[in-house]
Design an enzyme around this catalytic site. Structure first.
Site, short mmCIF file in Angstrom:
data_model
loop_
_atom_site.label_atom_id
_atom_site.label_comp_id
_atom_site.label_asym_id
_atom_site.label_seq_id
_atom_site.Cartn_x
_atom_site.Cartn_y
_atom_site.Cartn_z
N LYS A 1 0.83 -1.20 0.00
CA LYS A 1 0.00 0.00 0.00
C LYS A 1 0.87 1.26 0.00
CE LYS A 1 -3.78 -2.33 2.43
NZ LYS A 1 -4.61 -2.32 3.67
N TYR B 1 -12.25 -2.66 -3.17
CA TYR B 1 -12.83 -2.72 -1.83
C TYR B 1 -14.35 -2.68 -1.84
CZ TYR B 1 -8.17 -2.20 0.13
OH TYR B 1 -6.85 -2.40 0.49
N PHE C 1 -15.77 3.56 7.19
CA PHE C 1 -14.40 3.96 6.85
C PHE C 1 -14.09 3.85 5.35
CE2 PHE C 1 -14.33 -0.54 8.11
CZ PHE C 1 -13.74 -1.13 7.00
N ARG D 1 -1.06 -14.88 4.10
CA ARG D 1 -1.76 -14.16 5.19
C ARG D 1 -1.00 -14.30 6.51
NH1 ARG D 1 -5.85 -10.60 4.10
NH2 ARG D 1 -6.81 -11.17 6.06
N THR E 1 -4.89 -8.08 10.40
CA THR E 1 -5.25 -6.79 9.80
C THR E 1 -4.90 -5.64 10.73
OG1 THR E 1 -7.02 -7.85 8.55
CG2 THR E 1 -7.15 -5.47 8.79
N ARG F 1 3.19 -6.99 9.27
CA ARG F 1 2.49 -5.96 10.05
C ARG F 1 3.00 -5.90 11.49
NH1 ARG F 1 -3.28 -7.39 7.38
NH2 ARG F 1 -3.16 -5.98 5.59
N ASN G 1 -1.58 0.00 7.41
CA ASN G 1 -1.10 -1.36 7.68
C ASN G 1 -0.27 -1.97 6.56
OD1 ASN G 1 -3.13 -2.08 5.91
ND2 ASN G 1 -4.33 -3.22 7.40
N HIS H 1 -1.68 -5.46 1.55
CA HIS H 1 -2.93 -6.21 1.36
C HIS H 1 -2.56 -7.59 0.83
CE1 HIS H 1 -6.88 -7.41 -0.16
NE2 HIS H 1 -6.22 -7.82 -1.23
N GLU I 1 -9.07 -10.67 -7.58
CA GLU I 1 -8.14 -9.54 -7.45
C GLU I 1 -7.05 -9.57 -8.51
OE1 GLU I 1 -8.88 -8.98 -2.68
OE2 GLU I 1 -7.01 -9.90 -3.33
#
Length: 148
Positions: free
Chosen positions: A9, A49, A57, A85, A91, A102, A112, A115, A126
């Protein structure tokens, strides 16, 4: 072999974490099948998203994703979605274990760094969204040293 979509990100790019993040996936033994840096349009972020569009948010998330370039990647390997993951961590960075991306690099939920697809089906969706041109197919020379 399974594929997953991983995106660094804007905060991860701006903080210079691209190489460190790529290294985590490479040293695990996963194969990089696609990578590009791009600026995200509002429409593209909203599509990515879409499942969160009803959340309060959502607008801030879309703005954040459009605030700087991202690095889009497709990684391939055995159970790469689930393992990816685990490499990424929870998250919420404060709930992430040390040793995860993270857990090592983040504090705030809204910053964070990364993704990762949460399921094989979402990974396929995706990858299609971010790599409509497709990804590279090649025989990785280390395959016999990674897989039995």
């Amino acid at each position: 072999m399974e594929q997953t979509y991983i995106m660094i990100k804007p905060d991860g790019v701006q903080r210079g974490l691209v190489g460190a993040i790529i290294a985590r996936f490479e040293t695990k033994g996963f194969y990089l099948r696609g990578m590009k840096m791009m600026s995200v349009t509002k429409e593209h972020a909203e599509k990515h998203y879409a499942d969160l569009s009803s959340k309060p948010f959502f607008g801030d998330l879309v703005d954040y994703m459009c605030s700087g370039p991202v690095v889009c990647m497709v990684w391939e390997g055995k159970e790469v979605v689930k393992t990816g993951r685990k490499i990424i961590g929870a998250t919420n960075p404060l709930a992430s274990e040390p040793g995860t991306i993270r857990g090592d690099y983040c504090i705030e939920l809204g910053r964070n760094v990364i993704h990762g697809s949460d399921a094989v089906d979402s990974a396929k969706h995706e990858i299609g969204l971010w790599f409509p041109e497709g990804v590279s197919e090649y025989a990785h020379t280390a395959h016999a040293w990674i897989y039995e």
